[in-house]
Design a protein around this motif. Structure first.
Motif, PDB file in Angstrom:
ATOM      1  N   GLY A  26       0.829  -1.202   0.000  1.00  0.00           N
ATOM      2  CA  GLY A  26       0.000   0.000   0.000  1.00  0.00           C
ATOM      3  C   GLY A  26       0.860   1.246   0.000  1.00  0.00           C
ATOM      4  O   GLY A  26       2.043   1.233   0.320  1.00  0.00           O
ATOM      5  N   THR A  27       0.250   2.358  -0.386  1.00  0.00           N
ATOM      6  CA  THR A  27       0.999   3.609  -0.427  1.00  0.00           C
ATOM      7  C   THR A  27       0.717   4.423   0.814  1.00  0.00           C
ATOM      8  O   THR A  27      -0.346   4.330   1.409  1.00  0.00           O
ATOM      9  N   SER A  28       1.672   5.241   1.158  1.00  0.00           N
ATOM     10  CA  SER A  28       1.539   6.108   2.325  1.00  0.00           C
ATOM     11  C   SER A  28       0.881   7.400   1.903  1.00  0.00           C
ATOM     12  O   SER A  28       0.973   7.831   0.755  1.00  0.00           O
ATOM     13  N   SER A  29       0.227   8.065   2.833  1.00  0.00           N
ATOM     14  CA  SER A  29      -0.345   9.373   2.538  1.00  0.00           C
ATOM     15  C   SER A  29       0.752  10.423   2.441  1.00  0.00           C
ATOM     16  O   SER A  29       0.539  11.501   1.939  1.00  0.00           O
ATOM     17  N   GLN A  30       1.942  10.087   2.931  1.00  0.00           N
ATOM     18  CA  GLN A  30       3.090  10.980   2.840  1.00  0.00           C
ATOM     19  C   GLN A  30       4.191  10.231   2.099  1.00  0.00           C
ATOM     20  O   GLN A  30       5.006   9.542   2.708  1.00  0.00           O
ATOM     21  N   LEU A  41       4.811  -0.865   6.887  1.00  0.00           N
ATOM     22  CA  LEU A  41       3.562  -1.236   6.231  1.00  0.00           C
ATOM     23  C   LEU A  41       2.892  -0.049   5.549  1.00  0.00           C
ATOM     24  O   LEU A  41       1.702  -0.050   5.295  1.00  0.00           O
ATOM     25  N   GLY A  42       3.641   0.990   5.269  1.00  0.00           N
ATOM     26  CA  GLY A  42       3.121   2.120   4.529  1.00  0.00           C
ATOM     27  C   GLY A  42       2.377   3.164   5.337  1.00  0.00           C
ATOM     28  O   GLY A  42       2.095   4.233   4.834  1.00  0.00           O
ATOM     29  N   PHE A  43       2.006   2.891   6.581  1.00  0.00           N
ATOM     30  CA  PHE A  43       1.247   3.893   7.330  1.00  0.00           C
ATOM     31  C   PHE A  43       1.649   4.018   8.793  1.00  0.00           C
ATOM     32  O   PHE A  43       1.299   4.978   9.440  1.00  0.00           O
TER      33      PHE A  43
END
Length: 185
Positions: A26-30, A41-43
């Motif tokens: 998954g992608t991070s919001s930042q 884990l992306g977050f």
């Protein structure tokens, strides 16, 4: 003990493993944090210990140091050097590094050169910040604005006047005793 794969039913466990591994992509919001490896884990951002090493030197501090000062005077103004070398006793290294979560890593070095006990020169980096620039660079408050640390005069006047407790009476202090003087023994 024998494991019978026909009755073990590995499908639910396999599905849970696939779901967990797909969450890793998954992608991070930042995105800048995800690239730097600061997320799991992306977050999830793990806690990082704030590391401050050395002496914080600013333009204001360094400007007070002048050639010809003694070692004691330089130490009084800049603090003890982080590095002194017994083989090069004419050189003091003032290194500074700070790693703070949410702020960029900073590292600087100021070198003091001595001729005997007198300061000969000071090597100062071009990017040495002023005190205000340094505080702004390490501030990690969400609004970017530091909290207010002092009250204004109007705010002080608006505070309630503290009530002083009454002075204790002699009866409340207990029995008064008198002892003979220690002289003459």
């Amino acid at each position: 003990m024998r494991l019978n794969f026909r009755t073990a039913r590995p499908l639910p466990g396999l599905l849970a493993l696939c779901a967990a591994l797909s969450a890793c992509s998954g992608t991070s919001s930042q995105p800048e944090l995800a690239k730097s490896g600061d997320t799991v884990l992306g977050f999830v951002r793990p806690y990082r210990v704030e590391v401050v090493q050395g002496n914080v030197l600013t333009k204001e501090l360094v400007s007070r140091v002048k050639p010809g000062m003694s070692r004691a005077q330089v130490r009084d103004l800049l603090g003890s050097p982080l590095l002194t070398d017994m083989f090069h006793d004419n050189r003091w290294d003032y290194s500074f590094a700070i790693r703070r979560q949410g702020a960029p890593y900073q590292q600087r070095r100021v070198v003091a050169w001595f001729d005997g006990d007198q300061l000969k020169s000071l090597e100062v980096p071009d990017d040495l910040p002023s005190e205000n620039e340094f505080v702004a660079a390490i501030t990690t408050f969400p609004s970017g604005k530091a909290p207010k640390l002092e009250l204004s005069e109007e705010e002080r006047k608006a505070l309630p006047v503290p009530v002083r407790p009454p002075a204790p009476t002699p009866e409340a202090m207990g029995v008064q005793r008198s002892y003979p003087p220690l002289e003459g023994r």
